[in-house]
Write a protein that holds these residues in place. Structure first.
Motif, mmCIF file in Angstrom:
data_model
loop_
_atom_site.group_PDB
_atom_site.id
_atom_site.type_symbol
_atom_site.label_atom_id
_atom_site.label_comp_id
_atom_site.label_asym_id
_atom_site.label_seq_id
_atom_site.Cartn_x
_atom_site.Cartn_y
_atom_site.Cartn_z
ATOM 1 N N TRP A 104 0.817 -1.220 0.000
ATOM 2 C CA TRP A 104 0.000 0.000 0.000
ATOM 3 C C TRP A 104 0.847 1.264 0.000
ATOM 4 O O TRP A 104 0.361 2.360 -0.258
ATOM 5 N N HIS A 105 2.141 1.149 0.261
ATOM 6 C CA HIS A 105 3.038 2.303 0.236
ATOM 7 C C HIS A 105 3.231 2.841 -1.178
ATOM 8 O O HIS A 105 3.547 4.010 -1.347
ATOM 9 N N HIS A 106 3.068 1.967 -2.173
ATOM 10 C CA HIS A 106 3.543 2.295 -3.509
ATOM 11 C C HIS A 106 2.441 2.208 -4.559
ATOM 12 O O HIS A 106 1.540 1.377 -4.470
ATOM 13 N N GLU A 229 8.498 7.202 7.301
ATOM 14 C CA GLU A 229 7.165 6.876 7.805
ATOM 15 C C GLU A 229 6.141 7.865 7.250
ATOM 16 O O GLU A 229 6.482 8.995 6.884
ATOM 17 N N VAL A 230 4.897 7.429 7.180
ATOM 18 C CA VAL A 230 3.805 8.344 6.850
ATOM 19 C C VAL A 230 3.527 9.169 8.099
ATOM 20 O O VAL A 230 3.119 8.632 9.127
ATOM 21 N N THR A 334 -7.682 3.827 5.626
ATOM 22 C CA THR A 334 -6.812 3.690 4.455
ATOM 23 C C THR A 334 -6.635 5.028 3.741
ATOM 24 O O THR A 334 -6.164 5.065 2.606
ATOM 25 N N SER A 335 -6.994 6.113 4.407
ATOM 26 C CA SER A 335 -6.973 7.435 3.771
ATOM 27 C C SER A 335 -5.562 7.873 3.393
ATOM 28 O O SER A 335 -5.378 8.692 2.486
ATOM 29 N N PHE A 336 -4.531 7.348 4.077
ATOM 30 C CA PHE A 336 -3.160 7.766 3.811
ATOM 31 C C PHE A 336 -2.412 6.782 2.920
ATOM 32 O O PHE A 336 -1.225 6.953 2.665
ATOM 33 N N TRP A 337 -3.095 5.740 2.424
ATOM 34 C CA TRP A 337 -2.458 4.793 1.519
ATOM 35 C C TRP A 337 -2.300 5.423 0.141
ATOM 36 O O TRP A 337 -3.071 6.299 -0.265
ATOM 37 N N LYS A 348 -11.324 -2.292 -6.286
ATOM 38 C CA LYS A 348 -12.106 -1.234 -6.923
ATOM 39 C C LYS A 348 -12.752 -0.311 -5.884
ATOM 40 O O LYS A 348 -13.950 -0.020 -5.951
ATOM 41 N N VAL A 349 -11.981 0.101 -4.907
ATOM 42 C CA VAL A 349 -12.464 1.060 -3.912
ATOM 43 C C VAL A 349 -11.458 2.198 -3.822
ATOM 44 O O VAL A 349 -10.330 2.095 -4.311
ATOM 45 N N LYS A 350 -11.872 3.278 -3.177
ATOM 46 C CA LYS A 350 -11.019 4.446 -3.045
ATOM 47 C C LYS A 350 -10.504 4.557 -1.616
ATOM 48 O O LYS A 350 -11.113 4.041 -0.677
ATOM 49 N N PRO A 351 -9.384 5.256 -1.423
ATOM 50 C CA PRO A 351 -8.813 5.404 -0.081
ATOM 51 C C PRO A 351 -9.796 6.025 0.906
ATOM 52 O O PRO A 351 -10.514 6.979 0.576
ATOM 53 N N GLY A 352 -9.830 5.448 2.112
ATOM 54 C CA GLY A 352 -10.635 6.005 3.185
ATOM 55 C C GLY A 352 -12.119 5.703 3.132
ATOM 56 O O GLY A 352 -12.884 6.203 3.959
ATOM 57 N N THR A 353 -12.550 4.851 2.188
ATOM 58 C CA THR A 353 -13.989 4.622 2.037
ATOM 59 C C THR A 353 -14.486 3.363 2.742
ATOM 60 O O THR A 353 -15.645 3.299 3.141
#
Length: 370
Positions: A104-106, A229-230, A334-337, A348-353
């Motif tokens: 998820w970092h990349h 780090e994030v 997952t908002s910061f991925w 097929k989803v978006k970050p943070g949803t």
């Protein structure tokens, strides 16, 4: 008599720990009980020459050391396990999973495409369609796509929390990893360089050819460990010893009341197959630490806290009779991925949803406060 027995035992701390119940008997004076326990903790805290297993028992008294750690431990700080011999072609220990769990970092690129498509043994007939999905996302297209990856092998590694329910049938790759790299004693491993600045020294230390596959693996692993780090969302370290793994967990959790769990597999082959979920047990809801074993010349773990999670133990049975108790971690934030990373492509989803979950292979350890 009692005092001399106490201090003879303290000279061998491992023996003392294993026989500490003696010191809780009524015949043993309370002051000496307190002194004995204090000295044991003091010895551990000062990194004296005690075995890593005893270090774990002292620092994490409320959880057993997982078998996937215990099987690869040195017996003491003075005994260095035998690494791969000079006459062997490979000096690096490899697992079977690549680094998909921390992808998820990349944004997906050729390296992660290689991991996802080749390591997971996707049939060549399916690769073109999955590559097209990757290409559309990495080129900035919408997350919505006409390509059907709902049942594709790329999706097998990641799933949604709603998929973790009794009776659900899922396709999944092997939960075995088979990275047999041994732990090195802390005092020994801390004398070995570990940074890109010392890359040439590392290769020389392990007699690795700079043009070899092993050299490229060492480079990629160190680069992963040195990524920042994030900010405000993640804490991480690459633990070069069991002791450093334990110390990092204690520093972040702020307590030694910790449970360590791993996936357990009985009879599994390396092939992807269908599993039926028989039971889902929630272990924790909140922070956890996951330690992923990396490809390296000795046991090296990427340990990280990555935001709020739910941790489950999922009992499953495969079509071939394989019984699995798999640890599943669901990431609630997952908002910061990276929005172009593999999990968002295949689900097929978006970050943070929505929470995104994944299973952990059998050599990856999850730590949760209890």
């Amino acid at each position: 008599m009692e005092e001399s027995f106490c201090f003879r035992s303290l000279s061998k701390v491992g023996y003392f720990y294993n026989n500490i119940s003696i010191y809780h008997s009524k015949s043993f004076p309370m002051k000496l009980q307190a002194l004995a326990i204090f000295l044991l903790v003091f010895v551990a805290s000062t990194h004296a020459s005690i075995s890593p297993e005893v270090y774990w028992k002292v620092k994490l008294p409320n959880t057993q050391i997982p078998k996937v750690i215990k099987d690869f431990l040195p017996q003491s700080d003075n005994v260095v396990p035998e690494l791969k011999q000079d006459n062997t072609k490979e000096k690096v220990y490899y697992g079977l999973s690549g680094y998909i769990a921390i992808s998820w970092h990349h944004a997906v690129n050729s390296e992660y495409e290689r991991i996802a498509l080749k390591k997971m043994k996707i049939p060549s007939a399916n690769r073109a369609a999955n590559k097209n999905v990757i290409k559309q996302v990495t080129e900035g297209s919408s997350f919505e796509t006409d390509h059907n990856v709902d049942d594709g092998p790329l999706k097998q590694y990641f799933l949604l929390e709603k998929d973790l329910e009794k009776g659900k049938v899922i396709n999944f790759p092997s939960l075995l990893n088979k990275n047999e790299a041994p732990f090195l004693p802390r005092q020994f491993v801390e004398s070995i360089p570990f940074s890109m600045e010392k890359f040439s020294e590392i290769l020389n230390h392990f007699s690795i050819d700079s043009k070899s596959k092993d050299a490229q693996t060492i480079k990629k692993t160190i680069e992963l460990c040195e990524e920042p780090e994030v900010k405000h969302k993640e804490k991480k370290t690459c633990a070069t010893s069991l002791e450093s793994m334990v110390d990092f967990g204690l520093s972040v959790f702020g307590t030694n009341n910790i449970l360590a769990i791993t996936s357990k597999v009985k009879g599994e082959t390396q092939n992807s197959q269908q599993y039926t979920i028989e039971q889902v047990q929630q272990i924790a809801d909140g922070d956890n630490m996951v330690c992923h074993k990396l490809n390296y010349a000795y046991a090296l773990h990427y340990c990280h806290f990555g935001g709020s999670t739910k941790t489950f133990m999922v009992s499953m049975i495969g079509v071939d009779g394989t019984k699995v108790k798999a640890v599943s971690v669901c990431h609630k934030d997952t908002s910061f991925w990276n929005p172009k990373s593999l999990p968002f492509i295949v689900l097929k989803v978006k970050p943070g949803t929505t929470p995104i979950c994944h299973f952990l292979q059998d050599d990856q350890i999850v730590f949760v406060p209890i």
